[in-house]
Design a protein around this motif. Structure first.
Motif, PDB file in Angstrom:
ATOM      1  N   MET A   5      -2.707   0.383   5.213  1.00 39.51           N
ATOM      2  CA  MET A   5      -2.578   1.594   4.412  1.00 39.51           C
ATOM      3  C   MET A   5      -2.106   2.749   5.282  1.00 39.51           C
ATOM      4  O   MET A   5      -1.250   3.521   4.884  1.00 39.51           O
ATOM      5  N   SER A   6      -2.642   2.858   6.486  1.00 45.75           N
ATOM      6  CA  SER A   6      -2.224   3.954   7.347  1.00 45.75           C
ATOM      7  C   SER A   6      -0.770   3.773   7.778  1.00 45.75           C
ATOM      8  O   SER A   6      -0.054   4.745   7.960  1.00 45.75           O
ATOM      9  N   ARG A   7      -0.303   2.533   7.903  1.00 43.42           N
ATOM     10  CA  ARG A   7       1.097   2.281   8.243  1.00 43.42           C
ATOM     11  C   ARG A   7       2.008   2.786   7.118  1.00 43.42           C
ATOM     12  O   ARG A   7       3.016   3.430   7.354  1.00 43.42           O
ATOM     13  N   ALA A   8       1.635   2.512   5.865  1.00 46.68           N
ATOM     14  CA  ALA A   8       2.432   2.966   4.719  1.00 46.68           C
ATOM     15  C   ALA A   8       2.457   4.491   4.637  1.00 46.68           C
ATOM     16  O   ALA A   8       3.447   5.078   4.220  1.00 46.68           O
ATOM     17  N   LEU A   9       1.390   5.155   5.051  1.00 47.86           N
ATOM     18  CA  LEU A   9       1.329   6.616   4.978  1.00 47.86           C
ATOM     19  C   LEU A   9       2.114   7.299   6.097  1.00 47.86           C
ATOM     20  O   LEU A   9       2.291   8.506   6.078  1.00 47.86           O
TER      21      LEU A   9
ATOM     22  N   ASN B 136       0.795  -1.238   0.000  1.00 50.35           N
ATOM     23  CA  ASN B 136       0.000   0.000   0.000  1.00 50.35           C
ATOM     24  C   ASN B 136       0.824   1.284   0.000  1.00 50.35           C
ATOM     25  O   ASN B 136       0.290   2.353   0.238  1.00 50.35           O
ATOM     26  N   GLU B 137       2.118   1.192  -0.264  1.00 47.62           N
ATOM     27  CA  GLU B 137       2.947   2.393  -0.321  1.00 47.62           C
ATOM     28  C   GLU B 137       2.713   3.112  -1.650  1.00 47.62           C
ATOM     29  O   GLU B 137       2.668   2.503  -2.709  1.00 47.62           O
ATOM     30  N   LEU B 138       2.583   4.415  -1.581  1.00 49.34           N
ATOM     31  CA  LEU B 138       2.424   5.251  -2.764  1.00 49.34           C
ATOM     32  C   LEU B 138       3.795   5.728  -3.220  1.00 49.34           C
ATOM     33  O   LEU B 138       4.576   6.229  -2.426  1.00 49.34           O
TER      34      LEU B 138
ATOM     35  N   HIS C 172       3.296  12.592 -14.825  1.00 49.03           N
ATOM     36  CA  HIS C 172       3.626  11.772 -13.668  1.00 49.03           C
ATOM     37  C   HIS C 172       2.656  10.600 -13.579  1.00 49.03           C
ATOM     38  O   HIS C 172       1.562  10.626 -14.145  1.00 49.03           O
ATOM     39  N   VAL C 173       3.095   9.566 -12.858  1.00 43.68           N
ATOM     40  CA  VAL C 173       2.265   8.394 -12.616  1.00 43.68           C
ATOM     41  C   VAL C 173       2.467   7.972 -11.167  1.00 43.68           C
ATOM     42  O   VAL C 173       3.591   7.907 -10.685  1.00 43.68           O
ATOM     43  N   GLY C 174       1.356   7.751 -10.452  1.00 51.48           N
ATOM     44  CA  GLY C 174       1.396   7.296  -9.066  1.00 51.48           C
ATOM     45  C   GLY C 174       1.109   5.806  -9.016  1.00 51.48           C
ATOM     46  O   GLY C 174       0.169   5.332  -9.651  1.00 51.48           O
ATOM     47  N   MET C 175       1.928   5.078  -8.280  1.00 51.77           N
ATOM     48  CA  MET C 175       1.827   3.620  -8.197  1.00 51.77           C
ATOM     49  C   MET C 175       1.544   3.193  -6.762  1.00 51.77           C
ATOM     50  O   MET C 175       2.144   3.708  -5.826  1.00 51.77           O
ATOM     51  N   VAL C 176       0.630   2.237  -6.602  1.00 48.98           N
ATOM     52  CA  VAL C 176       0.364   1.602  -5.319  1.00 48.98           C
ATOM     53  C   VAL C 176       0.248   0.102  -5.582  1.00 48.98           C
ATOM     54  O   VAL C 176      -0.434  -0.314  -6.528  1.00 48.98           O
TER      55      VAL C 176
END
Length: 188
Positions: free
Chosen positions: A88-92, A9-11, A33-37
């Motif tokens: 997800m919150s951990r990755a953020l 879940n890291e962006l 740009h491109v965002g990957m998760v």
């Protein structure tokens, strides 16, 4: 780093700017740009900058600013979702890595005393610098060969285009059997 390995879940965001074409609209750069998760693209954008760029570094700074704004919007969305999904919150809790292939652009945004290099930039482009100071984003130098944002800003050789498309679509996460079932030849 090659910009393709992430935590769950890291962006991660790849950003690039294209100035080399002689017929660029009124000398304004194309930025993308491109965002990957989780190994696949979740957002992307290609647009012509609203200002003329005097240099590649200035053009890359324009592109970086646009990607930082979109990155923060995606982080806010992920934070809302993260209330329901612990991983997800951990990755953020970590800064979002923005992959950039222009060393001068990274230097302008990360070196404390950069006034002589950037005094002609509009103030809004230093939003990215603020996000870095707050620990929200981290600029990571990436080799041009691994810059997935290139496909949005310039014509690529067929093999490079296919490799970038392979990653953006998340196909690199599948094994050979799964790729064959989809009718896709493995590139690696």
């Amino acid at each position: 780093p090659d910009g393709t390995s992430f935590l769950t879940n890291e962006l991660g965001v790849h950003v690039d700017c294209g100035l080399a074409e002689p017929k660029v609209v009124k000398r304004r750069p194309r930025k993308g740009h491109v965002g990957m998760v989780n190994g696949g693209a979740v957002f992307s954008k290609l647009q012509v900058a609203t200002s003329v760029a005097n240099s590649f570094t200035m053009g890359e700074t324009f592109a970086l600013h646009g990607s930082a704004v979109e990155t923060m919007a995606m982080r806010q969305t992920m934070e809302r979702l993260g209330e329901f999904l612990f991983t997800m919150s951990r990755a953020l809790s970590l800064p979002t890595r923005i992959f950039e292939d222009n060393s001068a652009c990274i230097s302008i945004m990360t070196v404390a005393n950069n006034a002589s290099q950037s005094r002609h930039f509009e103030i809004k482009y230093f939003y990215t610098e603020e996000l870095i100071e707050r620990g929200m984003v981290e600029l990571v130098k990436i080799d041009t060969a691994h810059e997935l944002g290139d496909g949005f800003t310039k014509a690529l050789p067929p093999a490079t285009y296919l490799r970038h498309r392979f990653y953006i679509q998340g196909l690199h996460m599948l094994d050979a059997e799964e790729l064959a079932a989809l009718g896709v030849d493995a590139l690696y």
